[in-house]
Design an enzyme around this catalytic site. Structure first.
Site, PDB file in Angstrom:
ATOM      1  N   CYS A   1     -28.296  18.341 -34.234  1.00 21.90           N
ATOM      2  CA  CYS A   1     -29.117  17.625 -35.233  1.00 21.90           C
ATOM      3  C   CYS A   1     -28.897  16.135 -34.997  1.00 21.90           C
ATOM      4  O   CYS A   1     -28.367  15.422 -35.852  1.00 21.90           O
ATOM      5  CB  CYS A   1     -28.728  18.017 -36.653  1.00 21.90           C
ATOM      6  SG  CYS A   1     -28.745  19.789 -36.987  1.00 21.90           S
ATOM      7  N   ALA A   2     -29.303  15.655 -33.834  1.00 22.38           N
ATOM      8  CA  ALA A   2     -28.876  14.342 -33.345  1.00 22.38           C
ATOM      9  C   ALA A   2     -29.471  13.170 -34.100  1.00 22.38           C
ATOM     10  O   ALA A   2     -28.861  12.099 -34.183  1.00 22.38           O
ATOM     11  CB  ALA A   2     -29.206  14.215 -31.856  1.00 22.38           C
TER      12      ALA A   2
ATOM     13  N   LYS B   1     -23.912   9.754 -33.449  1.00 17.60           N
ATOM     14  CA  LYS B   1     -22.802  10.592 -33.001  1.00 17.60           C
ATOM     15  C   LYS B   1     -22.967  10.989 -31.534  1.00 17.60           C
ATOM     16  O   LYS B   1     -21.977  11.174 -30.822  1.00 17.60           O
ATOM     17  CB  LYS B   1     -22.661  11.802 -33.911  1.00 17.60           C
ATOM     18  CG  LYS B   1     -22.255  11.404 -35.341  1.00 17.60           C
ATOM     19  CD  LYS B   1     -22.089  12.589 -36.257  1.00 17.60           C
ATOM     20  CE  LYS B   1     -21.680  12.117 -37.654  1.00 17.60           C
ATOM     21  NZ  LYS B   1     -22.740  11.345 -38.332  1.00 17.60           N
TER      22      LYS B   1
ATOM     23  N   ASP C   1     -39.281  21.944 -30.800  1.00 11.63           N
ATOM     24  CA  ASP C   1     -40.667  22.196 -31.209  1.00 11.63           C
ATOM     25  C   ASP C   1     -40.988  23.693 -31.224  1.00 11.63           C
ATOM     26  O   ASP C   1     -42.124  24.096 -31.512  1.00 11.63           O
ATOM     27  CB  ASP C   1     -41.652  21.463 -30.290  1.00 11.63           C
ATOM     28  CG  ASP C   1     -41.402  21.722 -28.816  1.00 11.63           C
ATOM     29  OD1 ASP C   1     -40.594  22.625 -28.508  1.00 11.63           O
ATOM     30  OD2 ASP C   1     -42.019  21.034 -27.983  1.00 11.63           O
TER      31      ASP C   1
ATOM     32  N   ASP D   1     -24.410  18.473 -37.215  1.00 15.46           N
ATOM     33  CA  ASP D   1     -24.335  17.446 -38.266  1.00 15.46           C
ATOM     34  C   ASP D   1     -25.524  17.722 -39.191  1.00 15.46           C
ATOM     35  O   ASP D   1     -26.587  17.141 -39.059  1.00 15.46           O
ATOM     36  CB  ASP D   1     -24.417  16.056 -37.630  1.00 15.46           C
ATOM     37  CG  ASP D   1     -24.217  14.944 -38.635  1.00 15.46           C
ATOM     38  OD1 ASP D   1     -23.682  15.210 -39.732  1.00 15.46           O
ATOM     39  OD2 ASP D   1     -24.619  13.800 -38.341  1.00 15.46           O
TER      40      ASP D   1
ATOM     41  N   CYS E   1     -22.520  14.745 -44.591  1.00 17.82           N
ATOM     42  CA  CYS E   1     -22.085  13.547 -45.321  1.00 17.82           C
ATOM     43  C   CYS E   1     -22.264  13.810 -46.822  1.00 17.82           C
ATOM     44  O   CYS E   1     -22.753  12.974 -47.572  1.00 17.82           O
ATOM     45  CB  CYS E   1     -22.849  12.301 -44.874  1.00 17.82           C
ATOM     46  SG  CYS E   1     -24.647  12.429 -44.948  1.00 17.82           S
TER      47      CYS E   1
END
Length: 401
Positions: A232-233, A238, A283, A301, A354
């Site tokens: 999940c860049a 990160k 996609d 993440d 987070c």
């Protein structure tokens, strides 16, 4: 402090966009700061910090000003008058500020300071939820910490320099920094400044990244030469850190559902000199399936409520809704179940958010492990703003048998 009309009008315009048009505070502030090329650093600081401050304390100021959910320009001026009065700023003789009840404002502030949900400026439902999940004592300390302005923390890009060399270079630009204990490549800016304009940033020597956020990539325990997936860049904060930890050796595949974010990651990677990053847009389900059993390390993440980063995104308090939390928890578990299949036997996975809510963190990991016996729990970290002084984060390290 003397108030200047053009600066205050800019703040009012910005608040209108945030409260009434639903725009994000950070984007609005970026637009405001481009409004007048004649503004100096002090002017820009006033506009940015005043806007964020009023967003952060919206409920408290609105209650003091006796305003309900009607943020007309007249009411925005009343809220601004509350902000100025509570800071001891003398109000100028402007028509918009006529009749401001200074003494009554201070009295109502004392009254509302005894009620946490108003004093800390949060919606009723959110206050109740966090008390239920964290307990009264922990939540009271945590929301107080999350309402403080975030410090500026830099992450040294070790592909280009060392922390010591970066510190010395920044000092030549009058940006004094200090080391951050427990964070090996972090520097804390002693005074807030626009550090994006200096050559050290333009040459990719550092990124701005919260100290606790920097711990996530380190927690994944990557080594040079590995095949690593950042699932999940996003725009790649990160991923860039992972590339540095891998010393540009091996294969780092950065995935996201948003192509625009990955384009931004590519741009940042060029500036950072990170050459081992490959971006792929999710996609279709095929993108994930092609990587099943392939990765030495996978970082998830995950999308989350963002309650751990309210210090830098104060408007999230007002944008998030109970229905969103239900939806995001479902998404988190779905991503964890599907993306974990990319870890090869003997490989490791980090699930991170987070958020400070156990329902998005420990409970998600527990639920995952109950249905995935080939994974074992190694360790986790629960980082609160109230105890660490940085953003709230959670990270769990799992290993595939």
């Amino acid at each position: 402090m003397r108030l200047h009309r053009n600066l205050v009008f800019s703040v009012i315009d910005g608040l209108n966009l945030i409260f009434n048009e639903g725009e994000y505070a950070d984007k609005v502030v970026q637009k405001l700061l481009k409004r007048d090329a004649r503004w100096g650093s002090r002017d820009r600081k006033f506009v940015a910090e005043t806007t964020y401050d009023i967003v952060r304390w919206k409920r408290l100021y609105a209650e003091i000003a006796d305003i309900n959910e009607n943020y007309s320009r007249e009411n925005l001026w009343r809220i601004f008058a509350v902000w100025a009065t509570l800071r001891g700023i003398e109000l100028p003789d402007w028509s918009q500020l006529e009749g401001t009840p200074t003494r009554r404002i201070k009295g109502r502030f004392d009254e509302f300071s005894k009620i946490r949900k108003i004093k800390e400026s949060i919606p009723d439902w959110l206050d109740e939820l966090c008390v239920a999940e964290l307990g009264e004592k922990v939540w009271s300390k945590e929301i107080n910490a999350l309402n403080k302005q975030a410090e500026v923390i830099l992450r040294t890009n070790t592909l280009r320099t060392t922390k010591e060399k970066l510190q010395a270079l920044l000092a030549t630009f009058d940006n004094e920094t200090e080391f951050v204990k427990g964070h090996p490549v972090a520097l804390r800016l002693k005074e807030r400044a626009n550090i994006f304009r200096n050559d050290a940033f333009k040459n990719g020597l550092f990124e701005v990244q919260d100290a606790n956020s920097q711990l996530v990539s380190e927690f994944l325990d990557v080594k040079p030469g590995m095949k690593v997936v950042d699932a999940c860049a996003g725009a790649g904060g990160k991923s860039l850190h992972l590339a540095a930890l891998m010393e540009n050796k091996g294969n780092l595949i950065s995935l996201d559902i948003y192509e625009a974010k990955l384009r931004e990651l590519k741009r940042r990677a060029r500036r950072n000199g990170a050459h081992n990053i490959e971006t792929r847009v999710i996609d279709s389900t095929k993108v994930i399936k092609k990587l099943y059993d392939m990765a030495d390390r996978v970082l998830i993440d995950a999308p989350c409520s963002g309650l751990g980063v309210l210090r830098r995104n104060p408007d999230a308090k007002w944008k998030i809704q109970p229905g969103f939390l239900d939806k995001v928890r479902k998404t988190q578990q779905d991503i964890l179940q599907r993306y974990s299949k990319m870890v090869k036997p003997g490989g490791k996975l980090v699930y991170a958010t987070c958020s400070i809510l156990p329902s998005e963190n420990q409970e998600q990991v527990k639920k995952f492990l109950e249905t995935n016996e080939d994974f074992t729990f190694v360790e986790d970290k629960k980082l609160l703003a109230s105890t660490s002084g940085f953003d709230g984060f959670y990270m769990a390290l799992l290993e595939r048998k």
